[in-house]
Design a protein around this motif. Structure first.
Motif, short mmCIF file in Angstrom:
data_model
loop_
_atom_site.label_atom_id
_atom_site.label_comp_id
_atom_site.label_asym_id
_atom_site.label_seq_id
_atom_site.Cartn_x
_atom_site.Cartn_y
_atom_site.Cartn_z
N GLU A 164 -9.00 -11.85 9.81
CA GLU A 164 -7.54 -11.84 9.90
C GLU A 164 -6.91 -11.44 8.58
O GLU A 164 -5.69 -11.44 8.43
N GLY A 165 -7.76 -11.13 7.60
CA GLY A 165 -7.25 -10.70 6.30
C GLY A 165 -6.56 -11.80 5.51
O GLY A 165 -5.78 -11.52 4.61
N LYS A 166 -6.85 -13.07 5.85
CA LYS A 166 -6.13 -14.15 5.17
C LYS A 166 -6.62 -14.36 3.74
O LYS A 166 -5.83 -14.55 2.82
N GLY A 196 -5.88 -3.08 0.17
CA GLY A 196 -6.65 -2.03 0.81
C GLY A 196 -8.11 -2.31 0.55
O GLY A 196 -8.45 -3.31 -0.05
N ARG A 206 2.44 -10.61 10.03
CA ARG A 206 1.92 -11.75 10.77
C ARG A 206 2.04 -13.03 9.93
O ARG A 206 2.37 -14.10 10.44
N GLU A 207 1.80 -12.87 8.63
CA GLU A 207 1.87 -14.02 7.72
C GLU A 207 3.32 -14.52 7.61
O GLU A 207 3.56 -15.73 7.63
N ASP A 230 -0.70 -7.28 8.51
CA ASP A 230 -1.18 -8.62 8.17
C ASP A 230 -0.08 -9.46 7.52
O ASP A 230 0.06 -10.65 7.80
N MET A 266 -2.36 -1.40 7.53
CA MET A 266 -3.00 -2.64 7.94
C MET A 266 -2.47 -3.85 7.17
O MET A 266 -2.19 -4.89 7.74
N ILE A 267 -2.29 -3.65 5.87
CA ILE A 267 -1.84 -4.78 5.05
C ILE A 267 -0.42 -5.18 5.45
O ILE A 267 -0.07 -6.36 5.45
N TYR A 322 1.19 -10.72 -4.89
CA TYR A 322 1.34 -9.28 -5.09
C TYR A 322 2.28 -8.93 -6.25
O TYR A 322 2.50 -7.74 -6.51
N TRP A 334 -14.25 0.52 8.53
CA TRP A 334 -13.23 1.54 8.74
C TRP A 334 -12.82 2.22 7.44
O TRP A 334 -11.94 3.09 7.44
N GLN A 347 0.81 -1.21 0.00
CA GLN A 347 0.00 0.00 0.00
C GLN A 347 0.85 1.26 0.00
O GLN A 347 0.35 2.35 -0.29
N ALA A 376 -8.02 -12.06 2.05
CA ALA A 376 -7.58 -10.84 1.36
C ALA A 376 -6.15 -10.99 0.86
O ALA A 376 -5.84 -10.61 -0.28
N TYR A 406 -13.51 -7.22 5.57
CA TYR A 406 -12.07 -7.34 5.69
C TYR A 406 -11.56 -6.67 6.96
O TYR A 406 -11.80 -5.48 7.16
N ASN A 407 -10.90 -7.44 7.81
CA ASN A 407 -10.26 -6.90 9.03
C ASN A 407 -11.20 -5.99 9.82
O ASN A 407 -10.86 -4.86 10.12
#
Lengths: 153, 180
Positions: B128-130, B139, A67-68, A64, A60-61, A90, B75, A48, B132, B102-103
């Motif tokens: 958890e956006g997985k 986004g 975490r991944e 995430d 946020m991405i 991506y 959000w 982003q 996504a 999403y999230n």
């Protein structure tokens, strides 16, 4: 005093809290995994953001994806597998170290190309025969005349 | 004379470089991230339904016809902007919309939809956006067009306005339907 010394020792004992770890504080069972994690999130670009890696982004991405990366490291994936996972989703955008492909080949070979062109130009420039002493007939006549004019009292 | 000409070569290369870089930076939106998911099957998932948490939704629930899959969240300000158009599409255009929440926080999301009306056949909780990440989402909102076999055919990043629908999404939907 001993307590102070212990504190100083602890400070320099290689217990490092990286900037990224400070945000998410992901626990790793070994120093080696932690280092691979730090390297990976430094190498991966936040999708982003324009010019921030995963380590430096609060998006946020990015959270995430960190975490991944953590999950995949804990699951025993290799660095290459993790990069491939990200690239599959991506594309080239996410890798700061671009892969060699049709669209990035110029990026990789460009500098070499420039070097070769420069070397070729330099070679030609240096290997050119010296031009002195090779006056044309016309020029020699003119030179003689000029010298004669100068020598005239 | 030959000397002069050879001096022009670096200048020429330089100008060419300026041209390409100039065009490259002007024409291309540096934020643009092309989806690598186009023409790939929709990723597998097992996630809760937003309104019926006991129900687990799977990829198979999305497949069967050309449909839109919209990634949204409470959000996300642009989701508010695109919401009226999504509602209109769900009513006026004969196409199914699926939502990926999403999230987000489930209670907030349910209230958000209750307040604004729900354009989706159902929404999936991707807290958890997985999913996504598997979709290459970076986004919200993002809108995917999937064909009747569940292959991703198009992705739009940003709010779906009427203009976007008319000019970018509808032609693809019509093309996919006619080629079935």
């Amino acid at each position: 005093m001993i307590r102070f010394a212990a504190a100083v020792l602890l400070l320099f004992s290689g217990v490092q809290v990286s900037a990224s770890g400070a945000i998410d504080a992901y626990p790793f069972p070994s120093e080696e995994l932690q280092q691979r994690y730090d390297a990976l999130i430094a190498e991966l670009r936040c999708p982003q953001c324009l010019n921030t890696n995963l380590a430096g982004s609060d998006a946020m991405i990015a959270q995430d994806l960190r975490r991944e990366v953590h999950r995949m490291l804990i699951d025993g994936n290799s660095d290459e597998e993790i990069l491939e996972f990200m690239h599959e989703r991506y594309g080239d955008f996410i890798l700061y170290d671009p892969r060699i492909s049709a669209s990035t080949i110029l990026l990789w070979l460009g500098p070499l190309l420039f070097l070769l062109v420069a070397a070729a130009a330099m070679y030609r420039l240096l290997s050119k025969p010296k031009v002195s002493g090779s006056l044309s007939e016309e020029e020699r006549v003119r030179l003689d005349r000029l010298l004669a004019e100068r020598d005239r009292p | 004379m030959t000397l002069k000409k050879s001096f022009l070569i670096p200048l020429g290369i330089f100008l060419l470089l300026v041209l390409f870089l100039g065009l490259g930076f002007q024409l291309k939106d540096p934020h643009y991230l092309p989806s690598v998911m186009i023409n790939k099957p929709f990723p597998e998932f097992e996630l809760k339904d937003l309104h019926q948490p006991e129900k687990i939704r799977k990829k198979e629930d999305l497949i069967g016809e050309v449909a839109l899959v919209n990634v949204w969240a409470t959000w996300c300000p642009n989701c508010v902007i695109e919401h009226p158009e999504l509602l209109r599409i769900s009513k006026d255009e004969s196409i199914t919309l699926f939502g990926i929440n999403y999230n987000d926080e489930t209670v907030k999301a349910i209230n958000w939809l209750a307040r604004r009306e729900d354009p989706y056949r159902f929404s999936i909780v991707d807290d958890e956006g997985k999913l996504a990440i598997d979709l290459g989402v970076y986004g919200a909102p993002e809108t995917f067009v999937i064909d009747s076999l569940g292959v991703i055919r198009f992705r739009y990043v940003g709010p779906v306005t009427n203009e976007v629908w008319q000019q970018e999404i509808l032609p693809i939907v019509e093309h996919l339907r006619s080629s079935q």
